[in-house]
Write an enzyme that holds these catalytic residues in place. Structure first.
Site, PDB file in Angstrom:
ATOM      1  N   LYS A   1       0.857  -1.193   0.000  1.00 43.56           N
ATOM      2  CA  LYS A   1       0.000   0.000   0.000  1.00 43.56           C
ATOM      3  C   LYS A   1       0.891   1.240   0.000  1.00 43.56           C
ATOM      4  CE  LYS A   1      -3.879   1.904   2.755  1.00 43.56           C
ATOM      5  NZ  LYS A   1      -4.737   1.646   3.943  1.00 43.56           N
TER       6      LYS A   1
ATOM      7  N   SER B   1      -9.776  -0.814   7.475  1.00 46.25           N
ATOM      8  CA  SER B   1      -9.227  -0.599   6.136  1.00 46.25           C
ATOM      9  C   SER B   1      -8.498  -1.786   5.514  1.00 46.25           C
ATOM     10  CB  SER B   1      -8.288   0.612   6.145  1.00 46.25           C
ATOM     11  OG  SER B   1      -9.043   1.797   6.109  1.00 46.25           O
TER      12      SER B   1
ATOM     13  N   SER C   1      -9.705   1.535   3.226  1.00 43.35           N
ATOM     14  CA  SER C   1      -8.866   2.352   2.370  1.00 43.35           C
ATOM     15  C   SER C   1      -7.803   1.546   1.612  1.00 43.35           C
ATOM     16  CB  SER C   1      -8.166   3.416   3.213  1.00 43.35           C
ATOM     17  OG  SER C   1      -7.254   2.800   4.122  1.00 43.35           O
TER      18      SER C   1
END
Ligand code: ZN
Lengths: 478, 495
Positions: B71, B170, B146
């Site tokens: 990420k 997330s 997210s």
């Protein structure tokens, strides 16, 4: 003016003399090339986290204990939020509702709190304004950013500027002797703000206070506080009102300007710093640190006066100057001279001789503690007189040596042979008949020319008090 | 079927075994993924990272040279790291995050940086400054957020495994919406150093993978104390690779506030959840209802605490030292701050900074931040009480399956409710895993989409959590059809 009294509290920021910064492992520095002692943490790079410096925490506990504070069993760090280019994260890590230390006392002044935090970076503004507003550009040097600080806040116990200065000197000396900071005001390792208000004498309520920021010498602190007290009194006497504000004192012009008025007071939105675990020093650690504290100025002054019978002024000088005190005690331990005679030498003649020779302390000179002890002993035993002693001291400071050997080799011993001295005094009285008459008539001051004659004859080696005694005896005055 | 497709059909653990067995090399394995990631049409990748010069895969290393995608919230030295924000569009960190470094030290090869909601604020990946990510199961739908890029990349066969971060859900929610395993470890299990902070007291990194064993492998390499993060304490005893196939002797609690009594759980999600509970009983677990009375207040507390911390965490993006700066020679300091942040930060980030700033303001602190902290403590107490009677708790991960792009974009509150079941666990700092437990049609109709089962364990009981998840996974036999279709191995079974 006599109707008013000032109420003064001090806020002192002290940089701790750790090897590394408060929350990262960058080295502390002063005057280094800008921004070389930086890393992602102290530059506030995304993703970085602070980790507390154990040495700084220990220094913090030492300082708080030396100031007589209670140590919080569990204190936490908070974030103090505001935007400024000298603050890399947009917040300063500080302490808020539970400081490391609280409720202490140093001298006559109570300590409200002592807490740990990090220093901001150093800004310089290019252009004429000298401030960030209106500057052509501003430069940030993050070498200083993240330096460990202890903030010490006093209660408003101080009543005038001179006492503020004196107390601050006691604080500096205490912190220096702890070894937690070099407390150099010019380099900013000790910075002082003062909260100042006035009230009519006898009034229990405190007046509206102003904050005087960042005065960088003891002299300026005293002058700045004096100026602010005078400004407030003048204002009130003219029917005005003191407004809460942050003030700046310009030592060059002696003028005060408002930096920030109350309407612009920050809301720092303090909240607990989630990146750090609480400080929870164990009772064992606190006891260990307490036991290892050196003797501090306040205690030493009390001991010198109470136990050694040293005069107050000399005791205070030695109390504030650890190196001098150490030298004094080493000389005292050798015996041969009394504490008060020795303290007089260290704080009087020796201090003057060092100043003259341009030495910062006795450590820079060639004088040994045994040299001073022997010298003071010779004078106390009247083997030499004080003037000769002073001359020998100047030589010892520059070249070292053994005063006993010097006195013997150069025949500097006092003329203390009673018969010889008596004979010289007789000649002196004969040579100065007018003075002898005046002295006999009760004019003590007239003794000068007679003593002068004796000293000339003995090359200054006669013991002054003994000469005076002989003159008076021979004139039938005793 | 091409070799590349064949390799990409394997789970990470299987691929490592085969590399060690000499069936193919780590270089071939990495090349297959780099080639696929280069053709990414899900907008999952922000950057595919080439093999570093001199990089030598070591088959004996735990990860044997396997490529792992990260990420874009993790700092990677010299490789752009944006956190999904325009304000960091050109930011290249001078250092690498601890969690990433530990994977590299374990023999991983950095495959690429993955799209995400800006500063991890979002549940749909529509808040990225670099465009939304598409769900490989249905390109009209969101992958969740997210860590949406992480979920889409793994479910789309563009990465064997990915790192995500979880502040209120997330990792778990996108894992659920994309049919993956997503583990949020106990707060403090893995260092946060180098993970761009959203809400420091909640953020925790973890893996998104196709299997429970893969999640255990990556977590076992990342957990541990870190001298750069004083809140990182590691997991006592570490993480064992799970092999359990039953749930005998385990007591599973079903908190009614997050399951039966929860409003807004889709019928299909509810049905798959019930089916999973029945399966757990078949595997030998004792399943019973329990309660978390304060859990329904989790979202309210979370949306005070997380924005409050974020308002401070994001203050460093000021245009002074790095990242975007919008100013001209006429600008003064305040104008530079305002213009930089106005241009650099997206609307959801600004909304949360304002919420958080307000919640911390003098005069409001006690009513908002102080009150939310009290709720947080009560929620922790609820979990402690429940774990006195149960070994694990189970809930649906997300109230719904993947929703249509744009469906909740105009309604922040509806979006915030996506994390209704995951947020209380974050507030309590507990470990939780989302396990794909079947497919269900959305309430608004359409093809069937993955449903996640959330399993929650007491603090630092990751091994227990992974063991149970492994047993359920084996019994369920979930088929990640999206991966097969994306890779083009429709006939074969994946994982
Ligand atoms: Zn540093």
């Amino acid at each position: 003016m006599a109707d008013f009294e000032a109420v003064i509290g001090l806020e002192i920021h002290v940089q701790l003399a750790t090897k590394t910064k408060m929350f990262c492992s960058c080295e502390l520095s002063f005057g280094a090339e800008p921004n070389i002692h930086t890393c992602p943490v102290c530059l506030g790079h995304p993703g970085t986290l602070p980790v507390s410096n154990e040495q700084a925490i220990r220094f913090g506990i030492e300082t708080a204990l030396a100031l007589g504070c209670e140590i919080a069993p569990r204190s936490i760090f908070h974030r103090k939020n505001y935007f400024y280019p000298d603050l890399s994260k947009g917040y300063q890590i500080s302490q808020y509702d539970i400081p490391l230390g609280s409720s202490g006392r140093l001298g006559e002044v109570r300590i409200h709190r002592a807490h740990l935090e990090e220093d901001a970076a150093k800004l310089s503004h290019l252009g004429e304004s000298g401030r960030i507003d209106g500057s052509d550009a501003s430069l940030v040097d993050f070498n200083r950013g993240g330096t460990p600080l202890i903030e010490i806040v006093t209660e408003p116990d101080i009543r005038d500027a001179a006492i503020a200065r004196e107390w601050l000197q006691l604080l500096r000396s205490t912190l220096r002797q702890l070894g937690v900071s070099d407390c150099n005001m010019e380099e900013g390792s000790l910075r002082c703000d003062a909260n100042i208000s006035i009230r009519r004498r006898g009034e229990p309520e405190l007046g509206v206070k102003t904050e005087l920021k960042n005065m960088n010498s003891f002299r300026f602190i005293e002058r700045g506080i004096e100026a602010e007290i005078a400004r407030q009194i003048e204002l009130v006497e003219a029917g005005g009102r003191v407004d809460q504000a942050t003030m700046h004192f310009d030592p060059a012009s002696g003028s005060l300007t408002v930096l920030r008025s109350k309407e612009f007071a920050h809301d720092y939105r303090y909240f607990p710093e989630p990146d750090l675990v609480p400080l929870a020093p164990s009772l064992e650690l606190i006891a260990e640190i307490r036991a290892a504290l050196p003797e501090l100025p306040e205690t030493r002054i009390e001991r010198y006066i109470g136990e050694l019978g040293i005069p107050g002024d000399a005791a205070r000088v030695l109390g504030f100057d650890a190196a001098a005190a150490e030298f004094f005690e080493a000389a005292l331990a050798l015996g041969g001279a009394s504490p008060s005679a020795l303290s007089g030498w260290v704080t009087g003649e020796l201090a003057a001789a060092l100043r003259e020779a341009g030495h910062a302390g006795v450590g820079d000179s060639a004088l040994s503690s045994s040299g001073l002890a022997a010298l003071a002993g010779l004078v106390e035993a009247k083997t030499i007189n004080r003037r000769t002693g002073r001359e020998i001291l100047v030589r010892l400071v520059s070249q070292g040596g053994d005063p006993v050997a010097i006195v013997e080799a150069e025949g500097l011993g006092s003329v203390s042979d009673a018969d010889a001295l008596s004979e010289i005094v007789d000649r002196a009285l004969a040579a100065q008949p007018k003075a002898a008459d005046q002295v006999a008539a009760g004019n003590q001051k007239a003794v000068g020319p007679i003593v002068g004659f004796v000293m000339r004859e003995t090359k200054g080696r006669a013991d002054g008090p003994e000469v005076t005694r002989l003159i008076r005896a021979k004139l039938g005055l005793d | 079927m091409s070799l590349g497709a064949e390799l990409r059909a394997l789970s990470l653990t299987e691929a490592i075994e085969q590399i060690r067995a000499g069936r193919f090399s780590a270089v071939e394995y990495g090349a297959a993924y780099r080639e696929a990631a280069g053709r990414d049409d899900l907008n999952a990748y922000l950057e595919v990272v080439a093999v570093r010069e001199g990089e030598q895969p070591d088959p004996s290393a735990p990860l044997a040279g396997a490529p792992i995608a990260i990420k874009d919230i993790f700092c990677t030295e010299g490789v752009a790291t944006t956190a999904g924000s325009r304000i960091l569009a050109n930011y290249r960190p001078p250092y690498t995050a601890t969690a990433v470094q530990r994977l590299l030290d374990g023999g991983a090869s950095l495959l690429g940086k993955l799209n995400m909601d800006e500063f991890a604020m979002g549940s749909s990946n529509e808040n990225s400054a670099f465009g939304p990510v598409l769900n490989p199961w249905d390109r009209d739908r969101v992958p969740g957020g997210s860590s949406g890029g992480s979920a889409a990349a793994v479910a789309g066969g563009l990465a064997p495994a990915a790192l995500g971060t979880d502040t209120g859900g997330s990792i778990r929610q996108p894992a659920a919406l994309c049919g993956l395993v997503g583990l949020k470890p106990t707060y403090g299990a893995i260092s946060r150093y180098g993970m761009i902070a959203f809400a420091s007291s909640l953020d925790q990194c973890g893996p998104l993978t196709r299997t429970v064993a893969d999640a255990a492998l990556l977590s076992s390499l990342m957990e541990g104390v870190d001298r750069r993060d004083s809140t990182a304490v590691g997991i006592p005893g570490g993480i064992a690779i799970p092999n359990r196939t039953d749930l005998k002797g385990l007591r599973l609690g079903v908190p009614r506030e997050l399951a039966g009594e929860a409003e807004g759980i889709e019928a299909g999600v509810r049905a798959q959840f019930e089916r999973a509970l029945a399966l757990c009983e078949e595997l030998g677990a004792a399943v019973a209802e329990t309660e978390l009375p304060n859990a329904p207040h989790g979202i309210s507390a979370y949306y005070v605490l997380a924005p409050a911390e974020a308002s401070a965490n994001l203050a460093r993006f000021d245009g002074v030292r790095y990242g975007l700066r919008v100013a001209d020679h006429q600008s003064d300091l305040t104008e530079m701050y305002e213009r930089t942040r106005a241009a650099g930060l997206g609307p959801e980030v600004k909304r949360r900074i304002m919420l958080g700033t307000y919640a911390l303001s003098s005069g409001y602190y006690d009513a908002y931040y102080g009150q939310a902290q009290k709720v947080r403590t009560k929620i922790s107490d609820d979990f402690r009480a429940a774990f006195a009677d149960f070994d694990l708790l189970v809930t649906p991960t997300s109230p719904s399956v993947a929703f249509k792009l744009g469906a909740r974009a105009a309604d922040p509150l509806a979006m915030y409710m996506s994390d209704y079941c995951t947020v209380p666990i974050s507030l309590a700092g507990l470990p939780a895993l989302s396990l794909p437990c079947g497919l269900a049609a959305p309430d608004d109709g359409g093809p069937e989409l993955p449903v996640g089962l959330q399993i929650v364990a007491p603090a630092f009981a990751e091994s227990r959590l992974l063991d149970a998840a492994h047993a359920i996974e084996a019994a369920l036999g979930f088929d990640c059809a999206a991966v097969r279709r994306e890779i083009g191995v429709e006939g074969a079974r994946n994982g």
